[in-house]
Motif scaffolding. Structure first.
Motif, PDB file in Angstrom:
ATOM      1  N   LEU A 212      -4.227  -1.010  -1.733  1.00 59.64           N
ATOM      2  CA  LEU A 212      -3.354  -0.150  -2.530  1.00 59.64           C
ATOM      3  C   LEU A 212      -1.912  -0.643  -2.499  1.00 59.64           C
ATOM      4  N   ARG A 213      -1.500  -1.224  -1.383  1.00 56.40           N
ATOM      5  CA  ARG A 213      -0.142  -1.768  -1.313  1.00 56.40           C
ATOM      6  C   ARG A 213      -0.010  -3.068  -2.112  1.00 56.40           C
ATOM      7  N   GLU A 214      -1.109  -3.803  -2.210  1.00 56.03           N
ATOM      8  CA  GLU A 214      -1.048  -5.134  -2.815  1.00 56.03           C
ATOM      9  C   GLU A 214      -1.351  -5.155  -4.315  1.00 56.03           C
TER      10      GLU A 214
ATOM     11  N   GLU B  30      -7.271   8.106  -2.599  1.00 62.13           N
ATOM     12  CA  GLU B  30      -7.087   6.664  -2.473  1.00 62.13           C
ATOM     13  C   GLU B  30      -8.267   5.903  -3.078  1.00 62.13           C
TER      14      GLU B  30
ATOM     15  N   ARG C 153      -6.159   0.792   2.180  1.00 62.27           N
ATOM     16  CA  ARG C 153      -4.716   1.029   2.100  1.00 62.27           C
ATOM     17  C   ARG C 153      -3.950  -0.282   1.937  1.00 62.27           C
ATOM     18  N   GLU C 154      -4.464  -1.344   2.520  1.00 63.19           N
ATOM     19  CA  GLU C 154      -3.856  -2.661   2.273  1.00 63.19           C
ATOM     20  C   GLU C 154      -3.963  -3.020   0.788  1.00 63.19           C
TER      21      GLU C 154
END
Length: 293
Positions: free
Chosen positions: A269-271, A154, A266-267
């Protein structure tokens, strides 16, 4: 170069650390000038710097730019300020400027080792950007601990995705545009390193696609200049202009959050989008305008 020769060496670059440490190291480059604005020979700078606190960490870029490569620390920006202040006292009339592009148009190649001569000859076949990059640009490179397992994968991905946006936020010059023009086959300022879930495979393909002008797989890999460089146990962020101290502290804070905060990473990576045009948008100032809107 044969991917079969490259892959085991690339795999070592992606080995990652064994523990979740949270250190940061700074590699800070400075443009060097004499009191009258002229070019200063590297030997003169080295002699003046002898005995300084920074001397063990001092090296040079091809145009004579000074680089301070500091060890990992919990307070890297403070360490840089202390060592730079001591070095400036030693240098007297020789100035160190944390600017991304040397305004002098004529800066000679001071490092003439075969590696640098071959590199310049290669870049000259493409255009003038290579000489400008080698001799007249300076950056702030930040090195961050690279974790094992899923988190490490990540971290690699989030730094590459966030890179254009961070460059748009912190950079204030056309240095990035220079890098985009140097040699796209060996700089990867696009999405090529993120097209495959296997990071080692993607990086091996990238390396195999760049023409080789030094011997051996390890030597060839050292001539690649992606925006984020894998270094075994840490990741080297290479896309930032040479920054003043206050901006370095802000950049470190942002990068630490992305790297070391599982939830925030992780937020992000989603955005964050994966778009090969984002680096060009950052270099052209378009992405900065969009962020400000």
């Amino acid at each position: 170069m044969d991917p079969r020769e490259l892959r085991p060496v690339v795999a070592q670059l992606f080995a990652r650390g064994r523990r979740r440490t949270v250190r940061v190291a700074i590699e800070q480059e400075y443009v060097v000038a004499a009191a009258d604005g002229g070019v200063v020979p590297i030997g003169e700078v080295r002699r003046a710097a002898a005995g300084s606190l920074a001397a063990p960490y001092l090296s040079f870029e091809p145009g004579g730019q000074v680089e301070l490569s500091l060890p990992p620390s919990l307070e890297p920006a403070r360490d840089l300020r202390v060592l730079t202040a001591d070095l400036r006292r030693r240098l007297g009339g020789i100035t160190l400027r944390p600017i991304p592009v040397d305004p002098r148009l004529e800066v000679p190649l001071q490092l003439t080792l075969p590696r640098y001569v071959a590199m310049q000859q290669h870049f000259d076949r493409i255009g003038p950007a290579g000489r400008r990059m080698m001799r007249r640009t300076a950056s702030t490179q930040l090195c961050l601990d690279w974790w094992p397992g899923r988190a490490g994968l990540e971290q690699w991905r989030v730094l590459n995705l966030a890179g254009p946006f961070l460059a748009a936020r912190f950079n204030r010059s056309d240095r990035l545009a220079t890098w985009l023009a140097v040699d796209p086959a060996r700089t990867a300022f696009d999405d090529r390193l993120l097209r495959d879930d296997d990071a080692v495979a993607s990086y091996t393909a990238f390396a195999a696609g760049a023409s080789a002008f030094v011997d051996g797989a390890a030597g060839h890999l050292s001539t690649l200049f992606p925006p984020v460089r894998p270094r075994g146990t840490y990741l080297e962020v290479r896309f930032l202009d040479a920054l003043p101290p206050e901006a370095i502290e802000r950049a470190i804070a942002v990068l630490q959050e992305l790297m070391y905060d599982d939830v925030r990473r992780r937020e992000a990576l989603r955005e964050l989008p994966c778009d090969e045009g984002l680096w060009r948008a950052a270099a052209d100032g378009v992405l900065e305008q969009e962020l400000a809107a």
